[in-house]
Design a protein around this motif. Structure first.
Motif, PDB file in Angstrom:
ATOM      1  N   SER A   1     121.078  29.939 -41.624  1.00 20.72           N
ATOM      2  CA  SER A   1     120.736  29.940 -42.958  1.00 20.72           C
ATOM      3  C   SER A   1     118.961  30.456 -42.823  1.00 20.72           C
ATOM      4  CB  SER A   1     120.182  28.399 -43.509  1.00 20.72           C
ATOM      5  OG  SER A   1     119.396  28.384 -44.329  1.00 20.72           O
ATOM      6  N   ALA A   2     118.667  31.169 -44.007  1.00 20.73           N
ATOM      7  CA  ALA A   2     117.392  32.016 -43.780  1.00 20.73           C
ATOM      8  C   ALA A   2     116.079  30.842 -44.148  1.00 20.73           C
ATOM      9  CB  ALA A   2     117.180  33.115 -44.718  1.00 20.73           C
ATOM     10  N   LEU A   3     116.491  29.772 -44.360  1.00 24.00           N
ATOM     11  CA  LEU A   3     115.550  28.602 -44.979  1.00 24.00           C
ATOM     12  C   LEU A   3     114.439  28.758 -43.338  1.00 24.00           C
ATOM     13  CD1 LEU A   3     114.611  26.371 -46.529  1.00 24.00           C
ATOM     14  CD2 LEU A   3     115.890  25.109 -44.900  1.00 24.00           C
ATOM     15  N   GLU A   4     113.266  28.257 -43.862  1.00 23.23           N
ATOM     16  CA  GLU A   4     112.355  28.322 -42.787  1.00 23.23           C
ATOM     17  C   GLU A   4     112.128  29.132 -41.882  1.00 23.23           C
ATOM     18  OE1 GLU A   4     109.573  26.115 -42.939  1.00 23.23           O
ATOM     19  OE2 GLU A   4     110.475  25.111 -44.920  1.00 23.23           O
ATOM     20  N   GLY A   5     112.428  30.444 -42.164  1.00 21.69           N
ATOM     21  CA  GLY A   5     112.330  31.602 -40.952  1.00 21.69           C
ATOM     22  C   GLY A   5     113.803  31.622 -40.164  1.00 21.69           C
ATOM     23  N   GLY A   6     114.635  31.020 -40.621  1.00 22.45           N
ATOM     24  CA  GLY A   6     115.974  30.768 -39.889  1.00 22.45           C
ATOM     25  C   GLY A   6     116.261  29.550 -39.124  1.00 22.45           C
ATOM     26  N   VAL A   7     117.296  29.042 -39.505  1.00 20.00           N
ATOM     27  CA  VAL A   7     117.945  27.730 -39.048  1.00 20.00           C
ATOM     28  C   VAL A   7     119.324  27.835 -38.843  1.00 20.00           C
ATOM     29  CG1 VAL A   7     118.178  25.206 -39.680  1.00 20.00           C
ATOM     30  CG2 VAL A   7     115.945  26.404 -40.399  1.00 20.00           C
ATOM     31  N   TRP A   8     119.834  27.340 -37.755  1.00 26.75           N
ATOM     32  CA  TRP A   8     121.112  27.077 -37.476  1.00 26.75           C
ATOM     33  C   TRP A   8     121.682  25.794 -37.844  1.00 26.75           C
ATOM     34  CZ3 TRP A   8     124.062  31.311 -36.129  1.00 26.75           C
ATOM     35  CH2 TRP A   8     123.274  32.389 -35.413  1.00 26.75           C
TER      36      TRP A   8
ATOM     37  N   GLY B   1     132.906  17.184 -42.779  1.00 25.51           N
ATOM     38  CA  GLY B   1     131.898  17.343 -43.764  1.00 25.51           C
ATOM     39  C   GLY B   1     130.666  17.163 -43.603  1.00 25.51           C
ATOM     40  N   ASN B   2     130.198  16.683 -42.464  1.00 26.62           N
ATOM     41  CA  ASN B   2     128.784  16.465 -42.368  1.00 26.62           C
ATOM     42  C   ASN B   2     128.274  17.999 -41.782  1.00 26.62           C
ATOM     43  OD1 ASN B   2     128.392  13.577 -42.590  1.00 26.62           O
ATOM     44  ND2 ASN B   2     129.893  13.221 -40.836  1.00 26.62           N
ATOM     45  N   SER B   3     126.975  17.982 -41.854  1.00 25.56           N
ATOM     46  CA  SER B   3     126.028  18.910 -41.316  1.00 25.56           C
ATOM     47  C   SER B   3     124.906  18.351 -40.426  1.00 25.56           C
ATOM     48  CB  SER B   3     125.289  19.712 -42.751  1.00 25.56           C
ATOM     49  OG  SER B   3     126.134  20.125 -43.431  1.00 25.56           O
ATOM     50  N   TYR B   4     124.876  19.357 -39.485  1.00 28.25           N
ATOM     51  CA  TYR B   4     123.927  18.920 -38.323  1.00 28.25           C
ATOM     52  C   TYR B   4     122.961  20.172 -38.009  1.00 28.25           C
ATOM     53  CZ  TYR B   4     127.200  15.307 -37.474  1.00 28.25           C
ATOM     54  OH  TYR B   4     128.167  14.330 -37.717  1.00 28.25           O
ATOM     55  N   GLN B   5     121.702  19.910 -37.674  1.00 28.36           N
ATOM     56  CA  GLN B   5     121.035  20.881 -36.993  1.00 28.36           C
ATOM     57  C   GLN B   5     121.350  20.741 -35.289  1.00 28.36           C
ATOM     58  OE1 GLN B   5     117.279  20.936 -39.872  1.00 28.36           O
ATOM     59  NE2 GLN B   5     117.229  22.538 -38.181  1.00 28.36           N
TER      60      GLN B   5
ATOM     61  N   HIS C   1     125.126  31.215 -30.089  1.00 29.82           N
ATOM     62  CA  HIS C   1     124.737  31.525 -31.591  1.00 29.82           C
ATOM     63  C   HIS C   1     124.940  32.688 -32.252  1.00 29.82           C
ATOM     64  CE1 HIS C   1     120.564  29.012 -30.571  1.00 29.82           C
ATOM     65  NE2 HIS C   1     121.354  28.176 -30.662  1.00 29.82           N
ATOM     66  N   GLN C   2     126.064  32.394 -33.093  1.00 28.95           N
ATOM     67  CA  GLN C   2     126.724  33.718 -33.693  1.00 28.95           C
ATOM     68  C   GLN C   2     127.280  32.903 -35.042  1.00 28.95           C
ATOM     69  OE1 GLN C   2     130.162  34.784 -31.578  1.00 28.95           O
ATOM     70  NE2 GLN C   2     129.585  37.046 -32.143  1.00 28.95           N
TER      71      GLN C   2
ATOM     72  N   ILE D   1     112.394  20.528 -38.824  1.00 27.16           N
ATOM     73  CA  ILE D   1     111.609  21.337 -40.138  1.00 27.16           C
ATOM     74  C   ILE D   1     112.519  21.638 -41.025  1.00 27.16           C
ATOM     75  CG2 ILE D   1     111.621  23.487 -38.934  1.00 27.16           C
ATOM     76  CD1 ILE D   1     108.636  23.518 -39.272  1.00 27.16           C
ATOM     77  N   GLY D   2     113.967  22.248 -40.673  1.00 25.25           N
ATOM     78  CA  GLY D   2     114.955  22.746 -41.728  1.00 25.25           C
ATOM     79  C   GLY D   2     115.346  21.556 -42.676  1.00 25.25           C
ATOM     80  N   MET D   3     115.440  20.489 -42.347  1.00 27.43           N
ATOM     81  CA  MET D   3     116.142  19.378 -43.194  1.00 27.43           C
ATOM     82  C   MET D   3     117.376  19.714 -43.584  1.00 27.43           C
ATOM     83  SD  MET D   3     112.875  17.773 -44.933  1.00 27.43           S
ATOM     84  CE  MET D   3     111.499  16.980 -44.332  1.00 27.43           C
ATOM     85  N   ARG D   4     118.206  20.259 -42.794  1.00 24.26           N
ATOM     86  CA  ARG D   4     119.589  20.354 -43.028  1.00 24.26           C
ATOM     87  C   ARG D   4     120.541  19.606 -42.683  1.00 24.26           C
ATOM     88  NH1 ARG D   4     119.787  25.590 -45.787  1.00 24.26           N
ATOM     89  NH2 ARG D   4     122.035  25.073 -45.862  1.00 24.26           N
ATOM     90  N   GLY D   5     120.131  18.432 -42.281  1.00 24.15           N
ATOM     91  CA  GLY D   5     121.249  17.515 -41.746  1.00 24.15           C
ATOM     92  C   GLY D   5     120.763  16.889 -40.574  1.00 24.15           C
TER      93      GLY D   5
END
Length: 71
Positions: A10-17, A24-28, A37-38, A56-60
């Motif tokens: 994801s491009a959020l916050e300069g790039g977050v995996w 169905g769950n999402s994790y950083q 990392h692909q 910092i990305g708050m994506r899970g």
């Protein structure tokens, strides 16, 4: 804990995996080897959810990776 799913960038916050688990769950991820990392990679991960660590990305939730392999 073992989870399977797909790694997305994801491009959020300069790039977050973000790891989208098949349940169905999402994790950083913390501790994923850089060679995995692909974007779109199908992975199986072993580790645990860190209930203390904030991301910092708050994506899970943050998943602490202890083992990883490509599927």
């Amino acid at each position: 804990m073992t989870i399977q799913g797909t790694l997305e960038h994801s491009a959020l916050e300069g790039g977050v995996w973000v790891f989208r688990a098949n349940d169905g769950n999402s994790y950083q991820l913390d501790g994923l080897p850089s060679n995995l990392h692909q974007d779109g990679a199908k992975l199986e991960l072993e580790g645990s959810v860190d209930k203390v660590m904030l991301s910092i990305g708050m994506r899970g939730s943050v998943f602490q990776v202890s083992k990883a392999r490509a599927l």
